[in-house]
Write an enzyme that holds these catalytic residues in place. Sequence first.
Site, short mmCIF file in Angstrom:
data_model
loop_
_atom_site.label_atom_id
_atom_site.label_comp_id
_atom_site.label_asym_id
_atom_site.label_seq_id
_atom_site.Cartn_x
_atom_site.Cartn_y
_atom_site.Cartn_z
N CYS A 146 0.83 -1.21 0.00
CA CYS A 146 0.00 0.00 0.00
C CYS A 146 0.86 1.25 0.00
CB CYS A 146 -0.94 -0.01 1.21
SG CYS A 146 -2.00 1.45 1.26
N CYS A 149 -0.47 4.12 2.11
CA CYS A 149 -0.27 3.96 3.56
C CYS A 149 1.19 4.19 3.94
CB CYS A 149 -0.64 2.55 4.02
SG CYS A 149 -2.08 1.85 3.24
N ASP A 150 2.11 3.65 3.17
CA ASP A 150 3.49 3.54 3.64
C ASP A 150 4.50 4.41 2.91
OD1 ASP A 150 2.59 1.64 5.43
OD2 ASP A 150 2.93 -0.03 4.07
#
Length: 318
Positions: A146, A149-150
């Site tokens: 992701c 997200c990261d």
Amino acid sequence: MSDDVRNVAIIGSGPAGLTAAIYSARASLEPLVIEGEPSSTGDQPGGQLMLTTEVENFPGFPEGIMGPELMMNCRAQAARFGADLRTEKVTKIDLSSRPFNIWVGDPDAAEPTYRAKSVIISTGAKALMLELPNEQRLIGRGVSTCATCDGFFFRDQDIIMVGGGDSAMEEANFLTKFAKTVTVVHRRDELRASQIMQDRAMANPKINFMWNTVVTDVLGEEAMTGVALENVLTGEKTQMDATGLFIAIGHRPNTDLFKGQLEMKDNGYLVTAHDSTATNVEGVFACGDVQDDKYRQAITAAGSGCAAALDAERWLEH
Ligand code: NAP
């Protein structure tokens, strides 16, 4: 089997399922939550956030929160209001009769394990993985599925992106906001992505392409330090230093249990009514990634879990 018929059975315990549990428990529906069991194929009570490290984009946590901690908090919040949480896995469900019948354990047992007037499905989706020897061990330590997200954690770092579709191109572009370089490793010499996404990625000076190449392992002890590569045409094996490996080779919704019972899109995601979480079977609702092939965020899953609980509550009232 117990004789009681539950008001609502929630299947799955990621952000969608647990939010549905909190809302329906607070509405005094005493929800049953069948939260799943850990398995070697990546099934995980708590969902995909159990496989991430820090979550910085879930509102309400200015300093961020670890994915597993966030899910344990949601679980405790649902339990506090009386949700009946069971660490079990549904093996069969029959949505053709009412109340709905649900089996855990032996799917051939004559009697179902649970019966429920309404069902909320929040079984989520799985990001497809490369199935490399050290991939699971280094998830959250360099390996990610992701970028949204990261990506932020990879400022000024060298990243490998695997995949040749729209997701890989979109995420590679996104990652260049942070990364020093992004190398797209693709198994063919042609991308699957739409032309506009390809053009955008190719015009980005931080993105390089490595064609006809597959990643064969992730290197590193405590954290990722590089990848092992193989050219599929020549068989040549090489290694490359990098601290991030983003995998964007597609997702698969966890919908096998509902095949032949609920309407699905061609890609297996459950279909819900416009502006509602209702499926094509009255009294059955779906929320979170199992019905979302577009946004796939923890907060959107939680929002749809809330909607499913409200939809189920109203449906039960009438
Ligand atoms: P996808 O289109 O199925 O692409 C998956 C890519 O991963 C393909 O290039 C495939 O290679 C590669 N791949 C699959 N298994 C692999 C493996 N084991 N090892 C190495 N490579 C592997 O998936 P997606 O990119 O997630 O897109 C899914 C859908 O969402 C598509 O319809 C896409 O158009 C849409 N989408 C749209 C947007 C947008 O328009 N903004 C953004 C994201 C996604 P091959 O090409 O060799 O098969």
